[in-house]
Design an enzyme around this catalytic site. Structure first.
Site, short mmCIF file in Angstrom:
data_model
loop_
_atom_site.label_atom_id
_atom_site.label_comp_id
_atom_site.label_asym_id
_atom_site.label_seq_id
_atom_site.Cartn_x
_atom_site.Cartn_y
_atom_site.Cartn_z
N ARG A 218 -64.39 -65.86 -86.47
CA ARG A 218 -65.30 -64.82 -86.84
C ARG A 218 -64.65 -63.45 -86.86
NH1 ARG A 218 -69.54 -66.33 -82.21
NH2 ARG A 218 -68.54 -68.38 -82.07
N HIS B 90 -73.47 -64.97 -74.99
CA HIS B 90 -72.57 -65.36 -73.72
C HIS B 90 -73.05 -64.66 -72.38
CE1 HIS B 90 -68.72 -65.25 -76.54
NE2 HIS B 90 -69.14 -66.55 -76.28
N GLU C 202 -69.94 -71.36 -66.51
CA GLU C 202 -71.19 -71.45 -67.38
C GLU C 202 -72.26 -72.35 -66.92
OE1 GLU C 202 -69.42 -70.77 -71.04
OE2 GLU C 202 -70.71 -69.52 -71.79
N ASN D 98 -75.73 -79.55 -72.42
CA ASN D 98 -75.49 -78.36 -73.62
C ASN D 98 -75.35 -79.11 -74.86
OD1 ASN D 98 -74.42 -76.60 -75.42
ND2 ASN D 98 -72.53 -75.69 -73.82
N ARG E 8 -78.74 -75.51 -71.71
CA ARG E 8 -78.20 -74.00 -72.43
C ARG E 8 -79.04 -73.83 -73.49
NH1 ARG E 8 -73.12 -72.79 -76.09
NH2 ARG E 8 -73.29 -70.61 -75.84
#
Ligand code: ADP
Length: 397
Positions: free
Chosen positions: A240, A179, A383, A9, A90
């Protein structure tokens, strides 16, 4: 049978890796290199003998991956003794092009490069990770696993924004969702926990980490999700804003003289919990709220109220809901968020068991009452394991 996958990643100044047994999910080793390109790089490697941490300058992603390979030799497990089936990467944005994992070759690199404008912070780093791993592991198949892929099953009415029609064809303006790897993993685990096939189960997944998103998953397929063209839309997050009136941009540009870049930056990095309470780490926010801080209380209330609205929306999208699943840092650990978000929804068949909800555990578990028509589950996301499984499945097919 050799089921190990090296999962990578790559971020703009970091590179995370883990060597995972795709069958069991067990990580033989994992590590992270941070502050790549800065004077003081930080490198952590966790192997069979525990964790080692070093600080030294690490100039590039290539140096970072070389440092990881050296750490495997020095601290174990030796890569000579493990046959690796694939490297799984990823990749944040796969646009409308990628609904499945894909083998990395020159064409794929070109296609992911074309998507950089949609994910300017993430895709360039992901591309660098692919190039570097291709050079250092030239004999291994490299697989891209996209964060957007799981949401490619959204129907047109869910992914289409009501904006001028040409914007989709000319600029790719639509909801993509993110996601996806986590939503896919967690919704499958939810079916398992309920003892049913994924195809028979409808689930609302709430991924609440630094970034937050909700997904409506019908029979194993995503049919709606809260993040959109970019990961800014939807739930309130650490920094955010999530949903705002789209007129805010024009209003602030006219009335406050802010530039589009300043507004974009503020909504992505200075908003959410940080914008409301000055704190984006949820643990610290909780401490402040418990100490009576009014801003922290409001931030918490806004955060949970937004989750509740999405649960209601996705309840009606799905019609019948078997489970609501909380995952990621906040979802797995904050009993207060789970209870505040779902409080008073007994009329919808959603009943949290206060005692079960208050227990802390790393295991997948139910926190609803025995009689709750909708199961409320807490499921740790993974993940890396999902990327390993998907990469292995592709190279074996
Ligand atoms: P990322 O999106 O970066 O993967 P995580 O899933 O690790 O993020 O979630 C990070 C968030 O989870 C942070 O806001 C952190 O404060 C929060 N968190 C972690 N542990 C706890 C805890 N025990 N209680 C409440 N929040 C927690």
């Amino acid at each position: 049978m050799n089921d190990h996958v090296l999962v990578i990643n790559a971020g703009s100044s970091s590179l995370k890796y883990s060597l995972i047994d795709a069958g069991s999910g067990e990580a033989a080793a994992a590590g992270v290199v941070e502050r790549i390109g800065e004077p003081e790089g930080v490198f952590r490697h966790r192997g069979p003998d525990g964790e080692t941490r070093t600080t030294r300058p690490i100039g590039s992603h290539e140096d970072a991956l070389r440092a990881a390979i050296d750490a495997f030799e020095e601290h174990g497990p030796s890569l000579d003794g493990i046959e690796i089936a694939a490297v799984g990467h990823r990749v944040v944005h796969g646009g409308s092009r990628f609904g499945d994992p894909a083998l990395i070759n020159e064409d794929l690199i070109d296609e992911v490069s074309d998507l950089v404008p949609l994910a300017p912070l993430h895709n360039p780093a992901n591309l660098e990770g692919m190039r570097v791993a291709g050079r250092l592991f030239p004999d291994l198949p490299q697989v891209a696993v996209f964060d957007t892929a799981f949401h490619q099953t959204l129907p047109p009415e869910a992914y289409t924004y009501a904006v001028p029609r040409g914007w989709l064809a000319e600029h790719g303006i639509r909801r993509y969702g993110f996601h996806g790897t986590s939503h896919a993993f967690v919704s499958e685990q939810a079916a398992q926990l309920l003892g049913r096939e994924p195809a028979d189960v409808n689930v609302i997944v709430l991924h609440l980490g630094n970034g937050c998103s909700a997904a409506a998953v019908r029979g194993g397929k995503s049919v709606d999700t809260s993040m959109g063209l970019t990961p800014l839309e939807g739930l309130v997050m650490g920094t955010r804003s999530g949903d705002v009136d789209p007129a805010i941009h024009a209003y602030l540009a006219r009335e406050a003289g802010l530039s589009l870049d300043e507004i974009d930056h503020a909504l992505n990095f200075e908003s959410g919990l940080k914008g409301l309470a000055g704190e984006n780490d949820f643990r610290e926010l909780s401490r402040q709220r418990e100490a009576g801080d009014e801003q922290a209380r409001l931030a918490f209330d806004v955060y949970c109220y937004r989750i509740r609205k999405y649960v209601g929306a996705y309840y009606s999208v799905l019609g019948k809901v078997d489970a609501i699943v909380f995952t990621a840092g906040v979802g797995q650990n904050s009993a207060e968020v789970r209870s505040a978000s779902l409080e008073g929804l007994e009329g919808l068949g959603i009943e949290i068991d206060a005692e079960r909800n208050a227990e802390s555990s790393d295991e997948a578990r139910a926190v609803s009452t025995k009689d709750s028509r909708v199961a409320v589950l807490v499921i740790p996301t993974n993940e890396e394991w999902q990327i390993a499984r998907e990469a292995l499945k592709l190279v074996r097919s």
